[in-house]
Design a protein around this motif. Structure first.
Motif, PDB file in Angstrom:
ATOM      1  N   VAL A  20       0.836  -1.202   0.000  1.00  0.00           N
ATOM      2  CA  VAL A  20       0.000   0.000   0.000  1.00  0.00           C
ATOM      3  C   VAL A  20       0.871   1.253   0.000  1.00  0.00           C
ATOM      4  CG1 VAL A  20      -1.721   1.288   1.328  1.00  0.00           C
ATOM      5  CG2 VAL A  20      -1.890  -1.191   1.155  1.00  0.00           C
ATOM      6  N   LEU A  21       1.911   1.233   0.805  1.00  0.00           N
ATOM      7  CA  LEU A  21       2.789   2.409   0.856  1.00  0.00           C
ATOM      8  C   LEU A  21       3.483   2.665  -0.471  1.00  0.00           C
ATOM      9  CD1 LEU A  21       4.465   2.242   4.370  1.00  0.00           C
ATOM     10  CD2 LEU A  21       2.679   3.770   3.576  1.00  0.00           C
ATOM     11  N   LYS A  22       3.859   1.594  -1.153  1.00  0.00           N
ATOM     12  CA  LYS A  22       4.504   1.757  -2.453  1.00  0.00           C
ATOM     13  C   LYS A  22       3.541   2.422  -3.444  1.00  0.00           C
ATOM     14  CE  LYS A  22       7.506  -0.523  -5.671  1.00  0.00           C
ATOM     15  NZ  LYS A  22       8.362  -1.670  -5.863  1.00  0.00           N
ATOM     16  N   GLY A  23       2.273   2.015  -3.411  1.00  0.00           N
ATOM     17  CA  GLY A  23       1.268   2.623  -4.276  1.00  0.00           C
ATOM     18  C   GLY A  23       1.050   4.087  -3.949  1.00  0.00           C
ATOM     19  N   LEU A  24       1.010   4.411  -2.651  1.00  0.00           N
ATOM     20  CA  LEU A  24       0.841   5.804  -2.236  1.00  0.00           C
ATOM     21  C   LEU A  24       2.037   6.660  -2.634  1.00  0.00           C
ATOM     22  CD1 LEU A  24      -0.716   5.396   1.316  1.00  0.00           C
ATOM     23  CD2 LEU A  24      -1.836   6.287  -0.733  1.00  0.00           C
ATOM     24  N   LEU A  25       3.221   6.092  -2.497  1.00  0.00           N
ATOM     25  CA  LEU A  25       4.430   6.816  -2.893  1.00  0.00           C
ATOM     26  C   LEU A  25       4.439   7.087  -4.390  1.00  0.00           C
ATOM     27  CD1 LEU A  25       7.130   8.015  -1.998  1.00  0.00           C
ATOM     28  CD2 LEU A  25       8.147   5.772  -2.388  1.00  0.00           C
ATOM     29  N   LYS A  26       4.050   6.108  -5.169  1.00  0.00           N
ATOM     30  CA  LYS A  26       3.985   6.281  -6.626  1.00  0.00           C
ATOM     31  C   LYS A  26       2.964   7.353  -7.002  1.00  0.00           C
ATOM     32  CE  LYS A  26       3.203   3.866 -10.944  1.00  0.00           C
ATOM     33  NZ  LYS A  26       2.783   2.629 -11.591  1.00  0.00           N
ATOM     34  N   GLN A  27       1.786   7.302  -6.357  1.00  0.00           N
ATOM     35  CA  GLN A  27       0.748   8.292  -6.627  1.00  0.00           C
ATOM     36  C   GLN A  27       1.221   9.690  -6.228  1.00  0.00           C
ATOM     37  OE1 GLN A  27      -2.884   7.476  -4.538  1.00  0.00           O
ATOM     38  NE2 GLN A  27      -4.017   9.071  -5.596  1.00  0.00           N
ATOM     39  N   SER A  28       1.892   9.796  -5.101  1.00  0.00           N
ATOM     40  CA  SER A  28       2.421  11.082  -4.644  1.00  0.00           C
ATOM     41  C   SER A  28       3.460  11.632  -5.611  1.00  0.00           C
ATOM     42  CB  SER A  28       3.027  10.912  -3.253  1.00  0.00           C
ATOM     43  OG  SER A  28       3.648  12.085  -2.838  1.00  0.00           O
ATOM     44  N   ASN A  29       4.350  10.767  -6.084  1.00  0.00           N
ATOM     45  CA  ASN A  29       5.368  11.207  -7.047  1.00  0.00           C
ATOM     46  C   ASN A  29       4.746  11.648  -8.367  1.00  0.00           C
ATOM     47  OD1 ASN A  29       7.520  10.827  -5.307  1.00  0.00           O
ATOM     48  ND2 ASN A  29       7.863   8.713  -5.960  1.00  0.00           N
ATOM     49  N   ASN A  30       3.722  10.931  -8.826  1.00  0.00           N
ATOM     50  CA  ASN A  30       3.020  11.327 -10.057  1.00  0.00           C
ATOM     51  C   ASN A  30       2.362  12.692  -9.893  1.00  0.00           C
ATOM     52  OD1 ASN A  30       3.744   8.984 -11.389  1.00  0.00           O
ATOM     53  ND2 ASN A  30       1.812   7.943 -10.974  1.00  0.00           N
ATOM     54  N   LEU A  31       1.727  12.904  -8.738  1.00  0.00           N
ATOM     55  CA  LEU A  31       1.061  14.179  -8.473  1.00  0.00           C
ATOM     56  C   LEU A  31       2.077  15.320  -8.420  1.00  0.00           C
ATOM     57  CD1 LEU A  31      -1.741  15.336  -7.950  1.00  0.00           C
ATOM     58  CD2 LEU A  31      -1.352  14.964  -5.521  1.00  0.00           C
ATOM     59  N   LYS A  32       3.211  15.088  -7.783  1.00  0.00           N
ATOM     60  CA  LYS A  32       4.251  16.113  -7.711  1.00  0.00           C
ATOM     61  C   LYS A  32       4.802  16.420  -9.101  1.00  0.00           C
ATOM     62  CE  LYS A  32       8.683  17.285  -5.592  1.00  0.00           C
ATOM     63  NZ  LYS A  32       8.959  18.224  -6.640  1.00  0.00           N
ATOM     64  N   SER A  33       4.997  15.382  -9.898  1.00  0.00           N
ATOM     65  CA  SER A  33       5.535  15.567 -11.243  1.00  0.00           C
ATOM     66  C   SER A  33       4.600  16.410 -12.115  1.00  0.00           C
ATOM     67  CB  SER A  33       5.770  14.206 -11.886  1.00  0.00           C
ATOM     68  OG  SER A  33       6.161  14.355 -13.219  1.00  0.00           O
ATOM     69  N   ILE A  34       3.315  16.081 -12.109  1.00  0.00           N
ATOM     70  CA  ILE A  34       2.372  16.847 -12.937  1.00  0.00           C
ATOM     71  C   ILE A  34       2.208  18.262 -12.384  1.00  0.00           C
ATOM     72  CG2 ILE A  34       0.257  16.060 -11.795  1.00  0.00           C
ATOM     73  CD1 ILE A  34       0.509  16.535 -15.549  1.00  0.00           C
ATOM     74  N   ASN A  35       2.255  18.426 -11.057  1.00  0.00           N
ATOM     75  CA  ASN A  35       2.159  19.756 -10.471  1.00  0.00           C
ATOM     76  C   ASN A  35       3.366  20.611 -10.873  1.00  0.00           C
ATOM     77  OD1 ASN A  35       0.743  21.672  -8.673  1.00  0.00           O
ATOM     78  ND2 ASN A  35       2.617  21.499  -7.466  1.00  0.00           N
ATOM     79  N   ASP A  36       4.558  20.009 -10.879  1.00  0.00           N
ATOM     80  CA  ASP A  36       5.752  20.741 -11.320  1.00  0.00           C
ATOM     81  C   ASP A  36       5.619  21.179 -12.778  1.00  0.00           C
ATOM     82  OD1 ASP A  36       6.851  20.382  -8.806  1.00  0.00           O
ATOM     83  OD2 ASP A  36       8.206  18.765  -9.428  1.00  0.00           O
ATOM     84  N   SER A  37       5.095  20.294 -13.623  1.00  0.00           N
ATOM     85  CA  SER A  37       4.886  20.636 -15.041  1.00  0.00           C
ATOM     86  C   SER A  37       3.897  21.783 -15.184  1.00  0.00           C
ATOM     87  CB  SER A  37       4.366  19.426 -15.815  1.00  0.00           C
ATOM     88  OG  SER A  37       5.312  18.403 -15.846  1.00  0.00           O
ATOM     89  N   VAL A  38       2.798  21.703 -14.439  1.00  0.00           N
ATOM     90  CA  VAL A  38       1.776  22.749 -14.514  1.00  0.00           C
ATOM     91  C   VAL A  38       2.352  24.078 -14.020  1.00  0.00           C
ATOM     92  CG1 VAL A  38      -0.407  23.532 -13.498  1.00  0.00           C
ATOM     93  CG2 VAL A  38      -0.208  21.204 -14.381  1.00  0.00           C
ATOM     94  N   GLN A  39       3.091  24.049 -12.919  1.00  0.00           N
ATOM     95  CA  GLN A  39       3.671  25.280 -12.374  1.00  0.00           C
ATOM     96  C   GLN A  39       4.606  25.953 -13.369  1.00  0.00           C
ATOM     97  OE1 GLN A  39       3.011  26.956  -9.457  1.00  0.00           O
ATOM     98  NE2 GLN A  39       1.361  25.478  -9.167  1.00  0.00           N
TER      99      GLN A  39
END
Length: 105
Positions: A20-39
């Motif tokens: 579960v933690l691995k899935g949450l970490l992956k989701q968090s990294n994806n969210l950070k990546s797209i947020n960085d692109s949007v910013q």
């Protein structure tokens, strides 16, 4: 009386394939990546007032601080969507704009 099992290290927990933690970490990294692109693509005046709050393969939700920033973001949302597709997010179909809930005082 049964002795408690030995605690696992965080690295061991993250290395489990279905963890579960691995899935949450992956989701968090994806969210950070797209947020960085949007910013990077937002005009300077919007950068401090908007952030990605949700992302899946076809939909992006950006939260703005208030209605004024939300309106400015809506004006550029189609251009932002086109730029995100050019940047590699080909399956992205829409951008939704939401207003950050106000804090109760």
């Amino acid at each position: 009386m049964k002795r408690p099992s030995r605690a696992k290290s965080v690295a061991d927990i993250l290395d489990t394939p279905d963890g579960v933690l691995k899935g949450l970490l992956k989701q968090s990294n994806n969210l950070k990546s797209i947020n960085d692109s949007v910013q990077q693509m937002l005009p300077d005046e919007l950068k401090d007032h908007c952030q990605v709050s949700e992302f899946n393969q076809t939909s992006l939700i950006i939260t703005a601080e208030n209605a004024a920033w939300s309106t400015r973001l809506r004006y550029i949302s189609s251009e932002l969507l086109a730029n995100l597709r050019k940047a590699g997010h080909y399956s992205l179909a829409n951008i939704q704009i939401k207003i950050k809930p106000s804090q109760f005082r």
